[in-house]
Design a protein around this motif. Sequence first.
Motif, PDB file in Angstrom:
ATOM      1  N   SER A 122       0.832  -1.191   0.000  1.00 56.68           N
ATOM      2  CA  SER A 122       0.000   0.000   0.000  1.00 56.68           C
ATOM      3  C   SER A 122       0.874   1.252   0.000  1.00 56.68           C
ATOM      4  CB  SER A 122      -0.936  -0.016   1.212  1.00 56.68           C
ATOM      5  OG  SER A 122      -0.179   0.016   2.397  1.00 56.68           O
ATOM      6  N   THR A 123       0.254   2.380  -0.294  1.00 53.82           N
ATOM      7  CA  THR A 123       0.959   3.646  -0.274  1.00 53.82           C
ATOM      8  C   THR A 123       0.152   4.679   0.513  1.00 53.82           C
ATOM      9  OG1 THR A 123      -0.058   4.409  -2.334  1.00 53.82           O
ATOM     10  CG2 THR A 123       2.065   3.268  -2.518  1.00 53.82           C
ATOM     11  N   ILE A 124       0.873   5.639   1.069  1.00 53.69           N
ATOM     12  CA  ILE A 124       0.243   6.792   1.703  1.00 53.69           C
ATOM     13  C   ILE A 124       0.928   8.038   1.148  1.00 53.69           C
ATOM     14  CG2 ILE A 124      -0.417   5.592   3.813  1.00 53.69           C
ATOM     15  CD1 ILE A 124       1.945   6.965   5.228  1.00 53.69           C
ATOM     16  N   THR A 125       0.248   9.151   1.200  1.00 57.69           N
ATOM     17  CA  THR A 125       0.834  10.428   0.798  1.00 57.69           C
ATOM     18  C   THR A 125       1.164  11.213   2.046  1.00 57.69           C
ATOM     19  OG1 THR A 125      -0.394  10.443  -1.272  1.00 57.69           O
ATOM     20  CG2 THR A 125       0.460  12.571  -0.490  1.00 57.69           C
ATOM     21  N   MET A 126       2.419  11.629   2.135  1.00 58.17           N
ATOM     22  CA  MET A 126       2.886  12.443   3.250  1.00 58.17           C
ATOM     23  C   MET A 126       3.034  13.868   2.734  1.00 58.17           C
ATOM     24  SD  MET A 126       6.346  11.935   5.525  1.00 58.17           S
ATOM     25  CE  MET A 126       7.607  13.005   4.808  1.00 58.17           C
ATOM     26  N   THR A 127       2.374  14.818   3.378  1.00 58.48           N
ATOM     27  CA  THR A 127       2.471  16.222   2.991  1.00 58.48           C
ATOM     28  C   THR A 127       3.333  16.942   4.020  1.00 58.48           C
ATOM     29  OG1 THR A 127       0.271  16.112   2.010  1.00 58.48           O
ATOM     30  CG2 THR A 127       1.150  18.305   2.466  1.00 58.48           C
ATOM     31  N   ALA A 128       4.404  17.569   3.524  1.00 57.70           N
ATOM     32  CA  ALA A 128       5.336  18.255   4.427  1.00 57.70           C
ATOM     33  C   ALA A 128       5.461  19.707   4.009  1.00 57.70           C
ATOM     34  CB  ALA A 128       6.695  17.560   4.377  1.00 57.70           C
TER      35      ALA A 128
END
Length: 157
Positions: A151-157
Amino acid sequence: MYSHALPRSVRLMAVVAVASVSVVGLAACGQDSTTTSSETSDAAAVTVPAAWVKAVDSDMPAAFGTLTNTPEEEVTLVAATTDASAMAELHEVVMKDGSMLMQPKEGGIPIPASGSATLEPGGDHIMLMDVTAPIEPGDVVELDLELSDGSTITMTA
Protein backbone atom coordinates in the motif's frame (compact mmCIF):
# COMPACT_ATOMS: atom_id res chain seq x y z
CA MET A 1 26.89 3.95 -0.75
CA TYR A 2 26.57 7.56 0.38
CA SER A 3 28.37 8.63 3.51
CA HIS A 4 28.79 12.08 4.96
CA ALA A 5 30.50 12.83 8.25
CA LEU A 6 28.38 15.07 10.45
CA PRO A 7 30.39 17.39 12.70
CA ARG A 8 29.34 17.71 16.34
CA SER A 9 28.00 21.23 15.74
CA VAL A 10 25.68 19.94 12.98
CA ARG A 11 24.44 17.12 15.22
CA LEU A 12 23.76 19.63 18.01
CA MET A 13 21.88 21.94 15.60
CA ALA A 14 19.81 18.95 14.47
CA VAL A 15 18.82 18.17 18.06
CA VAL A 16 17.88 21.81 18.64
CA ALA A 17 15.90 21.89 15.38
CA VAL A 18 13.95 18.76 16.29
CA ALA A 19 13.20 20.14 19.75
CA SER A 20 12.09 23.46 18.25
CA VAL A 21 9.80 21.76 15.76
CA SER A 22 8.28 19.69 18.55
CA VAL A 23 7.60 22.76 20.66
CA VAL A 24 6.15 24.96 17.93
CA GLY A 25 4.25 22.18 16.23
CA LEU A 26 5.01 23.73 12.85
CA ALA A 27 2.40 26.43 13.45
CA ALA A 28 4.43 28.91 11.42
CA CYS A 29 4.18 26.79 8.29
CA GLY A 30 0.40 26.83 8.32
CA GLN A 31 0.34 23.37 6.74
CA ASP A 32 -0.92 20.19 8.34
CA SER A 33 0.51 16.93 7.11
CA THR A 34 -2.17 14.68 5.74
CA THR A 35 -2.10 11.12 4.65
CA THR A 36 -4.27 9.22 2.27
CA SER A 37 -4.28 5.55 1.40
CA SER A 38 -4.43 4.00 -2.02
CA GLU A 39 -5.88 0.85 -0.46
CA THR A 40 -7.96 0.02 2.59
CA SER A 41 -5.18 -1.88 4.33
CA ASP A 42 -2.88 -1.06 7.21
CA ALA A 43 -1.83 2.07 5.33
CA ALA A 44 -5.15 3.67 6.27
CA ALA A 45 -3.95 3.62 9.88
CA VAL A 46 -0.41 4.94 9.23
CA THR A 47 -0.24 8.72 9.61
CA VAL A 48 2.41 11.43 9.61
CA PRO A 49 0.81 14.30 11.54
CA ALA A 50 3.61 16.92 11.38
CA ALA A 51 6.06 16.29 8.55
CA TRP A 52 8.62 18.80 7.31
CA VAL A 53 11.33 19.21 4.68
CA LYS A 54 14.35 21.48 5.03
CA ALA A 55 14.24 24.51 2.71
CA VAL A 56 17.06 24.49 0.11
CA ASP A 57 18.01 26.21 -3.15
CA SER A 58 19.58 23.01 -4.48
CA ASP A 59 21.50 20.15 -2.93
CA MET A 60 19.92 17.27 -0.99
CA PRO A 61 17.32 18.10 1.66
CA ALA A 62 15.62 15.48 3.77
CA ALA A 63 12.04 14.83 4.90
CA PHE A 64 11.27 14.31 8.58
CA GLY A 65 8.28 13.49 10.79
CA THR A 66 6.81 10.74 12.93
CA LEU A 67 5.12 7.77 11.24
CA THR A 68 2.38 6.48 13.53
CA ASN A 69 0.98 2.98 13.07
CA THR A 70 -2.30 2.20 14.86
CA PRO A 71 -2.94 -1.41 13.74
CA GLU A 72 -1.64 -4.28 15.82
CA GLU A 73 0.74 -5.37 13.04
CA GLU A 74 4.17 -3.97 12.25
CA VAL A 75 4.54 -2.43 8.80
CA THR A 76 7.74 -1.19 7.13
CA LEU A 77 8.33 1.94 5.07
CA VAL A 78 10.17 0.50 2.05
CA ALA A 79 10.34 3.36 -0.48
CA ALA A 80 9.48 6.99 -1.16
CA THR A 81 8.98 9.09 -4.28
CA THR A 82 8.26 12.78 -4.84
CA ASP A 83 7.99 15.21 -7.72
CA ALA A 84 10.26 17.53 -5.71
CA SER A 85 13.36 15.46 -6.54
CA ALA A 86 14.71 13.07 -9.14
CA MET A 87 15.23 10.40 -6.48
CA ALA A 88 14.25 9.79 -2.86
CA GLU A 89 16.04 7.27 -0.64
CA LEU A 90 15.47 5.98 2.88
CA HIS A 91 18.60 6.86 4.88
CA GLU A 92 20.03 6.35 8.35
CA VAL A 93 22.82 7.95 10.30
CA VAL A 94 25.23 5.52 11.97
CA MET A 95 28.46 5.74 13.95
CA LYS A 96 31.42 4.24 12.09
CA ASP A 97 35.08 4.57 13.07
CA GLY A 98 34.22 7.41 15.45
CA SER A 99 32.32 9.44 12.84
CA MET A 100 28.62 9.89 12.14
CA LEU A 101 27.89 8.68 8.61
CA MET A 102 24.76 8.82 6.48
CA GLN A 103 23.93 5.77 4.35
CA PRO A 104 20.95 4.11 2.63
CA LYS A 105 18.73 2.24 5.12
CA GLU A 106 18.73 -1.41 4.11
CA GLY A 107 15.42 -3.23 4.60
CA GLY A 108 13.37 -0.07 5.14
CA ILE A 109 12.14 1.67 8.26
CA PRO A 110 9.96 -0.51 10.51
CA ILE A 111 6.91 1.09 12.11
CA PRO A 112 5.99 -1.03 15.16
CA ALA A 113 2.46 -2.27 15.79
CA SER A 114 0.53 0.37 17.75
CA GLY A 115 3.71 2.47 17.74
CA SER A 116 5.72 4.94 15.72
CA ALA A 117 8.97 5.50 13.84
CA THR A 118 10.65 8.90 13.90
CA LEU A 119 12.29 10.43 10.85
CA GLU A 120 14.69 13.03 12.23
CA PRO A 121 17.98 14.82 11.61
CA GLY A 122 20.79 12.57 12.81
CA GLY A 123 18.63 9.44 12.48
CA ASP A 124 16.37 7.77 9.94
CA HIS A 125 15.08 10.14 7.26
CA ILE A 126 14.01 10.38 3.61
CA MET A 127 16.78 11.96 1.52
CA LEU A 128 15.64 13.96 -1.53
CA MET A 129 18.35 13.91 -4.19
CA ASP A 130 18.61 16.29 -7.13
CA VAL A 131 15.72 18.58 -6.18
CA THR A 132 13.79 19.73 -9.25
CA ALA A 133 13.37 23.31 -7.94
CA PRO A 134 14.29 25.27 -4.81
CA ILE A 135 12.23 24.41 -1.72
CA GLU A 136 11.30 27.66 0.01
CA PRO A 137 10.04 28.04 3.60
CA GLY A 138 6.29 27.36 3.56
CA ASP A 139 6.38 25.30 0.34
CA VAL A 140 4.35 22.09 0.38
CA VAL A 141 6.16 18.91 -0.62
CA GLU A 142 4.17 15.71 -1.16
CA LEU A 143 5.87 12.33 -0.88
CA ASP A 144 4.34 8.98 -1.78
CA LEU A 145 5.42 6.41 0.79
CA GLU A 146 5.32 2.70 -0.07
CA LEU A 147 4.71 0.26 2.77
CA SER A 148 5.74 -3.39 3.00
CA ASP A 149 2.16 -4.57 2.44
CA GLY A 150 2.19 -2.93 -1.02
CA SER A 151 0.00 0.00 0.00
CA THR A 152 0.96 3.65 -0.27
CA ILE A 153 0.24 6.79 1.70
CA THR A 154 0.83 10.43 0.80
CA MET A 155 2.89 12.44 3.25
CA THR A 156 2.47 16.22 2.99
CA ALA A 157 5.34 18.25 4.43
